[in-house]
Design a protein around this motif. Structure first.
Motif, PDB file in Angstrom:
ATOM      1  N   PHE A 152      12.811   1.616  13.296  1.00 29.12           N
ATOM      2  CA  PHE A 152      12.583   1.395  11.877  1.00 29.12           C
ATOM      3  C   PHE A 152      11.321   2.089  11.372  1.00 29.12           C
ATOM      4  O   PHE A 152      10.847   1.803  10.278  1.00 29.12           O
ATOM      5  N   THR A 198       8.897   1.585   7.564  1.00 31.73           N
ATOM      6  CA  THR A 198       7.905   0.534   7.736  1.00 31.73           C
ATOM      7  C   THR A 198       6.493   1.054   7.520  1.00 31.73           C
ATOM      8  O   THR A 198       6.273   2.033   6.805  1.00 31.73           O
ATOM      9  N   PHE A 243      10.406  -3.071   3.724  1.00 27.00           N
ATOM     10  CA  PHE A 243      10.669  -3.524   5.093  1.00 27.00           C
ATOM     11  C   PHE A 243       9.523  -4.403   5.591  1.00 27.00           C
ATOM     12  O   PHE A 243       9.758  -5.424   6.240  1.00 27.00           O
ATOM     13  N   ASP A 244       8.293  -4.011   5.295  1.00 24.83           N
ATOM     14  CA  ASP A 244       7.143  -4.806   5.716  1.00 24.83           C
ATOM     15  C   ASP A 244       7.182  -6.196   5.103  1.00 24.83           C
ATOM     16  O   ASP A 244       6.827  -7.188   5.745  1.00 24.83           O
ATOM     17  N   ILE A 279       9.925  -7.900   4.176  1.00 19.34           N
ATOM     18  CA  ILE A 279      10.989  -8.653   4.844  1.00 19.34           C
ATOM     19  C   ILE A 279      10.545  -9.133   6.217  1.00 19.34           C
ATOM     20  O   ILE A 279      10.780 -10.282   6.608  1.00 19.34           O
ATOM     21  N   GLU A 280       9.887  -8.254   6.957  1.00 17.32           N
ATOM     22  CA  GLU A 280       9.481  -8.580   8.329  1.00 17.32           C
ATOM     23  C   GLU A 280       8.316  -9.561   8.352  1.00 17.32           C
ATOM     24  O   GLU A 280       8.358 -10.569   9.062  1.00 17.32           O
ATOM     25  N   ARG A 281       7.268  -9.292   7.570  1.00 14.40           N
ATOM     26  CA  ARG A 281       6.071 -10.131   7.627  1.00 14.40           C
ATOM     27  C   ARG A 281       6.332 -11.527   7.108  1.00 14.40           C
ATOM     28  O   ARG A 281       5.750 -12.505   7.594  1.00 14.40           O
ATOM     29  N   ASP A 323       9.302 -12.994   7.102  1.00  9.00           N
ATOM     30  CA  ASP A 323      10.420 -13.581   7.854  1.00  9.00           C
ATOM     31  C   ASP A 323      11.579 -13.995   6.958  1.00  9.00           C
ATOM     32  O   ASP A 323      12.039 -15.133   6.983  1.00  9.00           O
ATOM     33  N   TRP A 324      12.056 -13.043   6.167  1.00  7.83           N
ATOM     34  CA  TRP A 324      13.194 -13.332   5.298  1.00  7.83           C
ATOM     35  C   TRP A 324      14.428 -13.747   6.096  1.00  7.83           C
ATOM     36  O   TRP A 324      15.264 -14.489   5.588  1.00  7.83           O
TER      37      TRP A 324
END
Length: 222
Positions: free
Chosen positions: A26, A30, A169-170, A172-174, A176-177
């Motif tokens: 990714f 990202t 993307f950051d 969503i990841e950070r 925790d979607w």
């Protein structure tokens, strides 16, 4: 056996073992490695390029900036929540001002006409922003339903300067979607806009014609 069951049975009984998810890279979507200042500058440049307005203020006196915006734009009726700290602080600051505060924690059927015809602006918090695209992201709640950012002619959004991420993307990841999110998350990249067949861009046709972002800086950043 149904066709679906037959397909699943063949997948489960593969002779070369069960299917596994391929490794994914990714990197392209990202972390960009921008500093906090670079993120802020990029966000402001992009969101103002599509007619968004950015007002910088400090955490301790951001309501003064809000009052100035309301006066400058002639806002007399402001829709906002009750429970979120942004709404609570705004209500306290506006108690002595001639701005009617419109409660939004009601069934839409009870005030649909009022919202579409008599509200000058909507005030919301934000969950953060995206530097790469100059976007805000909001998670609507019963206290701050999505319509107060989508219907009134002016949307005023409060963004914490430290809440900017590099990319979607950051975010969503950070945050925790994958573990849970509302029925809809809002990504806002300026006032409402649309284009006709000749690609002539028009603002405010299907939603707010103005977006004002109050970027709130912490005391430490002062």
């Amino acid at each position: 056996m149904s066709t679906r069951d037959a397909i699943l049975k063949r997948l489960r009984e593969r002779t070369d073992g069960p299917l596994t998810a391929p490794e994914s890279d990714f990197a392209v979507v990202t972390h960009r490695g921008w500093s906090a200042q670079e993120r802020l500058e990029r966000f402001e440049r992009l969101i103002t390029s599509v007619h968004g307005e950015v007002v910088h203020c400090r955490e301790g006196d951001w309501t003064a900036a809000l009052i100035e915006v309301l006066a400058a734009k002639g806002i007399k009726r402001l829709a906002l929540g009750r429970e979120h700290p942004v709404a609570a602080e705004a209500r306290a600051a506006l108690a002595e001002h001639e701005v009617a505060l419109v409660d939004v924690d009601r069934d839409i059927e009870q005030w649909r006409r009022e919202q579409f015809e008599n509200v000058d602006a909507g005030l919301t918090s934000t969950r953060g922003g995206i530097a790469e695209t100059g976007s805000l992201w909001l998670w609507p709640t019963p206290d701050e339903p999505r319509l107060i950012s989508l219907v009134p002619p002016i949307h005023i959004a409060v963004l914490e300067a430290e809440g900017l991420e590099d990319t979607f993307f950051d975010v969503i990841e950070r945050h925790d979607w994958a573990a849970g999110m509302p029925t809809n998350a809002l990504l806002i990249s300026g006032p409402s806009k649309t284009a006709d067949i000749e690609q002539t861009l028009a603002y405010g046709v299907h939603g707010p014609r103005e977006l004002v972002v109050l970027v709130r800086h912490s005391k430490e950043a002062a």
